[in-house]
Design an enzyme around this catalytic site. Structure first.
Site, PDB file in Angstrom:
ATOM      1  CD  GLN A  94      -2.854   1.077   2.373  1.00 23.51           C
ATOM      2  OE1 GLN A  94      -2.848   0.314   3.181  1.00 23.51           O
ATOM      3  NE2 GLN A  94      -3.841   2.124   2.263  1.00 23.51           N
ATOM      4  CB  VAL A  96      -2.589   6.175  -1.662  1.00 25.36           C
ATOM      5  CG1 VAL A  96      -3.551   7.222  -1.310  1.00 25.36           C
ATOM      6  CG2 VAL A  96      -1.733   6.473  -2.926  1.00 25.36           C
ATOM      7  CG  HIS A 100      -6.805   2.289  -2.646  1.00 22.79           C
ATOM      8  ND1 HIS A 100      -5.902   2.883  -1.436  1.00 22.79           N
ATOM      9  CD2 HIS A 100      -5.875   1.628  -3.481  1.00 22.79           C
ATOM     10  CE1 HIS A 100      -4.576   2.532  -1.757  1.00 22.79           C
ATOM     11  NE2 HIS A 100      -4.486   1.723  -2.882  1.00 22.79           N
ATOM     12  CG  HIS A 102      -5.675  -1.577  -6.441  1.00 23.62           C
ATOM     13  ND1 HIS A 102      -4.604  -1.033  -7.431  1.00 23.62           N
ATOM     14  CD2 HIS A 102      -5.129  -1.601  -5.228  1.00 23.62           C
ATOM     15  CE1 HIS A 102      -3.876  -0.321  -6.550  1.00 23.62           C
ATOM     16  NE2 HIS A 102      -4.052  -0.867  -5.259  1.00 23.62           N
TER      17      HIS A 102
HETATM   18  P1  DGP Z   1      -1.652   1.034  -3.710  1.00 20.07           P
HETATM   19  O1  DGP Z   1      -0.245   0.705  -4.014  1.00 20.07           O
HETATM   20  O2  DGP Z   1      -2.297  -0.091  -3.093  1.00 20.07           O
HETATM   21  O3  DGP Z   1      -1.612   2.334  -2.478  1.00 20.07           O
HETATM   22  O4  DGP Z   1      -2.150   1.850  -4.647  1.00 20.07           O
HETATM   23  C1  DGP Z   1      -2.284   3.069  -5.058  1.00 20.07           C
HETATM   24  C2  DGP Z   1      -2.482   3.592  -6.399  1.00 20.07           C
HETATM   25  O5  DGP Z   1      -2.734   4.912  -6.845  1.00 20.07           O
HETATM   26  C3  DGP Z   1      -1.501   3.016  -7.432  1.00 20.07           C
HETATM   27  O6  DGP Z   1      -1.806   2.078  -8.421  1.00 20.07           O
HETATM   28  C4  DGP Z   1      -1.289   4.502  -8.354  1.00 20.07           C
HETATM   29  C5  DGP Z   1      -2.396   5.375  -7.923  1.00 20.07           C
HETATM   30  N1  DGP Z   1      -2.375   6.453  -7.747  1.00 20.07           N
HETATM   31  C6  DGP Z   1      -1.423   7.132  -7.057  1.00 20.07           C
HETATM   32  N2  DGP Z   1      -1.653   8.710  -6.723  1.00 20.07           N
HETATM   33  C7  DGP Z   1      -2.735   8.877  -7.819  1.00 20.07           C
HETATM   34  C8  DGP Z   1      -3.299   9.911  -8.299  1.00 20.07           C
HETATM   35  O7  DGP Z   1      -3.166  11.176  -7.972  1.00 20.07           O
HETATM   36  N3  DGP Z   1      -4.356   9.622  -9.365  1.00 20.07           N
HETATM   37  C9  DGP Z   1      -4.910   8.580  -9.592  1.00 20.07           C
HETATM   38  N4  DGP Z   1      -5.903   8.515 -10.394  1.00 20.07           N
HETATM   39  N5  DGP Z   1      -4.031   7.427  -9.094  1.00 20.07           N
HETATM   40  C10 DGP Z   1      -3.116   7.679  -8.345  1.00 20.07           C
END
Ligand code: DGP
Length: 114
Positions: A94, A96, A100, A102
């Site tokens: 993770q 962010v 969430h 995916h």
């Molecule tokens: P995780 O590694 O599970 O925390 O996934 C975070 C995902 O979020 C990663 O696949 C990239 C995506 N991501 C990060 N920043 C942003 C953003 O500002 N906008 C969008 N649409 N996706 C983002």
């Protein structure tokens, strides 16, 4: 708790390619897609990780999965199949810290994942 980029997407402060939203949940395309369809489904409520969810969040967690299934239909990948993933904390990949789901599909997905 400081707001993450996903909190800002949920409240409209930061732009994203939204594919679904309602009062509780927002879904938008991942900025760094790992498959032809790669969508993130988030609660508007800023729960940092799955491990921070509480009993009172049970309905909301169900809504995240039902929304992923609905969006999979909308994206045309439901029949062929797709994958949902929740990465939890650093060891789970993770990055962010706003819970969430995916939703990945549109290509054959290997198992186990890396
Ligand atoms: P995780 O590694 O599970 O925390 O996934 C975070 C995902 O979020 C990663 O696949 C990239 C995506 N991501 C990060 N920043 C942003 C953003 O500002 N906008 C969008 N649409 N996706 C983002």
């Amino acid at each position: 708790m400081s707001e993450t980029i996903f909190g800002k997407i949920a409240n409209g402060e930061v732009e994203a390619d939204l594919v679904y939203e309602d009062a509780e949940v927002v879904a938008f395309r991942d900025l760094n897609p790992q498959a032809p369809v790669h969508i993130l489904v988030i609660p508007r409520k800023p729960i940092p990780t799955l491990s921070d969810a509480e009993a009172g969040d049970a309905e909301l967690l169900g809504r995240l999965l039902l929304t992923a299934a609905k969006v999979a239909e909308q994206e045309g990948i439901a029949e062929q199949g797709y994958r949902t993933v929740i990465n939890c904390r650093a060891g789970g990949g993770q990055t962010v810290y706003h819970l969430h789901v995916h939703l990945l599909g549109g290509r054959p997905l290997q198992w186990p994942p890396g």
